[in-house]
Design a protein around this motif. Structure first.
Motif, PDB file in Angstrom:
ATOM      1  N   THR A   2      94.396 -24.745-102.878  1.00 21.80           N
ATOM      2  CA  THR A   2      93.127 -24.588-102.002  1.00 21.80           C
ATOM      3  C   THR A   2      93.645 -25.378-100.906  1.00 21.80           C
ATOM      4  N   LEU A   3      93.075 -24.153 -99.949  1.00 18.93           N
ATOM      5  CA  LEU A   3      93.753 -25.241 -98.575  1.00 18.93           C
ATOM      6  C   LEU A   3      92.037 -25.160 -97.813  1.00 18.93           C
ATOM      7  N   ALA A   4      92.254 -26.408 -96.824  1.00 22.32           N
ATOM      8  CA  ALA A   4      90.927 -26.401 -96.009  1.00 22.32           C
ATOM      9  C   ALA A   4      91.661 -26.840 -94.918  1.00 22.32           C
ATOM     10  N   VAL A   5      90.656 -26.457 -94.183  1.00 19.31           N
ATOM     11  CA  VAL A   5      91.047 -26.385 -92.424  1.00 19.31           C
ATOM     12  C   VAL A   5      90.236 -27.184 -91.934  1.00 19.31           C
ATOM     13  N   VAL A   6      90.517 -28.369 -91.719  1.00  9.35           N
ATOM     14  CA  VAL A   6      89.566 -29.695 -90.402  1.00  9.35           C
ATOM     15  C   VAL A   6      90.267 -29.061 -89.101  1.00  9.35           C
ATOM     16  N   THR A   7      89.017 -28.742 -88.552  1.00  7.91           N
ATOM     17  CA  THR A   7      89.235 -28.143 -86.778  1.00  7.91           C
ATOM     18  C   THR A   7      88.457 -29.744 -86.671  1.00  7.91           C
ATOM     19  N   LEU A   8      89.372 -30.465 -85.349  1.00 10.78           N
ATOM     20  CA  LEU A   8      88.327 -31.520 -84.586  1.00 10.78           C
ATOM     21  C   LEU A   8      87.435 -31.069 -83.436  1.00 10.78           C
ATOM     22  N   ALA A   9      86.531 -31.625 -83.309  1.00  5.67           N
ATOM     23  CA  ALA A   9      85.782 -30.754 -82.293  1.00  5.67           C
ATOM     24  C   ALA A   9      84.671 -31.862 -82.224  1.00  5.67           C
ATOM     25  N   ALA A  10      84.997 -32.601 -81.823  1.00 10.07           N
ATOM     26  CA  ALA A  10      83.997 -34.491 -81.551  1.00 10.07           C
ATOM     27  C   ALA A  10      84.362 -35.450 -80.132  1.00 10.07           C
ATOM     28  N   GLY A  11      85.323 -34.820 -79.550  1.00  8.53           N
ATOM     29  CA  GLY A  11      85.567 -34.768 -78.126  1.00  8.53           C
ATOM     30  C   GLY A  11      83.920 -34.575 -77.331  1.00  8.53           C
ATOM     31  N   LYS A  12      84.441 -35.309 -76.349  1.00 11.90           N
ATOM     32  CA  LYS A  12      83.249 -35.108 -74.965  1.00 11.90           C
ATOM     33  C   LYS A  12      83.497 -33.705 -74.252  1.00 11.90           C
ATOM     34  N   GLY A  13      85.262 -33.933 -73.541  1.00  8.14           N
ATOM     35  CA  GLY A  13      85.454 -32.874 -72.234  1.00  8.14           C
ATOM     36  C   GLY A  13      85.107 -32.757 -71.172  1.00  8.14           C
TER      37      GLY A  13
END
Ligand code: UD1
Ligand code: MG
Length: 454
Positions: A2-13
């Motif tokens: 199987t494939l799991a995609v982990v997208t990082l989106a915690a940063g403040k910017g």
């Protein structure tokens, strides 16, 4: 597997200088994160995980339409720590693909190539690029035989390592099994005091796991957005791609650099679009449609041969074939123009049918109305559809003629082939074929002397 995609989106910017979380800033009308999730969704049966932190609630609210498992990272302690937050929910047998919510233009075929490079999760696959100016990026350290040995972050690199121009894009694929083994072993003993995901490369080398690198087709695919300048740059790249695609489908664009599509445009043949037009939502333009300069068209269907002149706004309206709209026309939700209808300059139409061949040519408001075929609505006609509380309907029959500057006080009906004299205020039904005159009678006073100054 199987494939799991982990997208990082915690940063403040922080450099966006915005209350909106960075990954929600729109590119072509869609949050950056939505672009990433769509590209990943096209990989097939991927389970998608997103790591959120700053503005987590807003991100969850505004990213809808994707089946996502959310992981919280309350404190941003580095990319390794971020991935670790998602791992409890990730299938331990899966191959994990790590993506970034602020790298919006990554292409599905590049990701597929990267996944293929893991050979069913046996290898660690990295997406790398050579940059003329690698400042700030993690460097790819290779041995004499060109095998990857490690990634060294810019702030931790030696002067010799600073010369390396091959850099880490951050995007990688590796098995969940190996991540579960390695992530707990990361240390924050480095220049930034963070748990670096990139330290797993050296661990892979130590454990005899092959590390393979591939490159994206284009550099923009791996460009991250840290500020609004970089976002604007990627917006132009994306818009240009869409413009090119329209031209390949046979559309003439007066200038492919001056069109913005924030959604999808479906086209027939020989469509022409002048400069400065914006398309939003789902727009369909049938054969031979011509859009003049500076028009905005949202969620609308335009029939074959229809001409839209400059500076018109069409929003949730249906326009049939051979119609003429504008210049400076506004079609609001529910405007429905039948074949050959005309809505000209400074006219507004809302929730109304304009029948076949009928004309509403100048300075008019038509709301909640049903107009038959071949009617002529004179300049300055207003349907008075609203009493301040409720809305009412106006009906105008086939071949009716409404004289200029008339007010039709709804609910009211003007019959077929009826005529309304110019300047009338119509409050009662006008039967078929009748003439209605509803205005003050003209009186002429002869010998009138104008007032004189004292
Ligand atoms: C990272 C890579 C670097 C690479 C660069 C490419 C590491 C240690 N370094 O560096 O090798 O060249 O990306 O742009 O991975 N994030 C979280 N939680 C965290 C930290 C980061 O969600 O605790 C997210 C950020 O929101 C951002 C992304 O991960 O979207 C990358 O983080 P960032 O701090 O920008 O990493 P870089 O220092 O640029
Ligand atoms: Mg970064």
């Amino acid at each position: 597997m199987t494939l799991a995609v982990v997208t990082l989106a915690a940063g403040k910017g922080s450099r966006m200088k915005s209350d909106l979380p960075k990954v929600l800033h729109p590119l072509a009308g869609q949050p950056m994160l939505a672009h990433v999730l769509s590209s990943a969704a096209q990989l097939g049966d991927a389970k998608q995980h997103v790591v959120i932190g700053h503005g987590a609630e807003k991100v969850r609210e505004q990213i809808s339409g994707f089946d996502v498992s959310w992981a919280m990272q309350t404190e941003q302690k580095g990319t390794g720590h971020a991935v670790a937050q998602a791992m409890p929910e990730v299938d331990p047998e899966a191959t994990v693909l790590v993506l970034y919510g602020d790298v919006p233009l990554i292409q599905t075929d590049t990701l597929q190539k990267l996944l293929d490079e893991t050979h069913q999760g046996q290898n660690l696959a990295l997406l790398t690029v050579e940059l003329a100016d690698p400042t700030g990026y993690g460097r790819i350290v290779r041995d004499a035989a060109d095998n990857i040995q490690a990634i060294v972050e810019h702030k931790d690199a030696t002067p010799e390592q600073h010369q390396i121009r091959e850099v880490n894009t951050g995007i990688l694929a590796v098995s969940a099994r190996l991540l579960n083994e390695w992530l707990p072993k990361l240390s924050s003993n480095n220049a930034q005091g963070e748990y670096y995901l990139t330290d797993i490369i050296a661990m892979a080398v130590d454990h005899g796991v092959a590390v393979r690198a591939i490159h994206p087709r284009d550099e923009y695919e791996v460009q991250g957005v840290n500020d609004r300048l970089q976002l604007a740059e990627l917006e132009r790249v994306f818009q240009r791609q869409q413009a090119d695609e329209l031209m390949r489908q046979g559309v003439s664009l007066a200038d492919p650099a001056r069109i913005d599509i924030r959604g999808s445009v479906t086209v027939g043949s020989d469509v022409r679009i002048d400069v400065g037009c914006v398309f939003e939502g789902d727009v369909t333009l049938a054969n031979g449609v011509h859009i003049g300069p500076y028009c905005v068209i949202k969620n609308a269907v335009l029939g074959a041969g229809t001409q839209v002149e400059s500076h018109s706004l069409i929003d949730q309206a249906t326009v049939a074939a051979d119609c003429s709209v504008g210049p400076f026309a506004r079609l609001r939700p529910g405007a429905d123009l039948a074949d050959g209808a005309k809505v000209g300059n400074f006219c507004e139409v809302k929730k109304s049918v304009i029948g076949k061949g009928s004309k509403v040519n100048h300075l008019t408001y038509i709301g909640d109305a049903e107009i038959g075929t071949n009617a002529n609505i004179g300049a300055g006609t207003i349907t008075c559809n609203y009493d301040g509380v409720n809305k009412f309907k106006t009906e105008i029959g086939d071949d009716a003629f409404i004289g200029s500057n008339s007010s039709l006080v709804a609910p009211v009906k003007v019959g077929a082939a009826a005529t309304v004299a110019a300047g009338s205020v119509i409050t009662k039904e006008v039967a078929d074929g009748e003439l209605a005159v509803a205005r003050g009678k003209q009186r002429n006073i002869s010998g009138w002397e104008r007032p004189k100054k004292n």
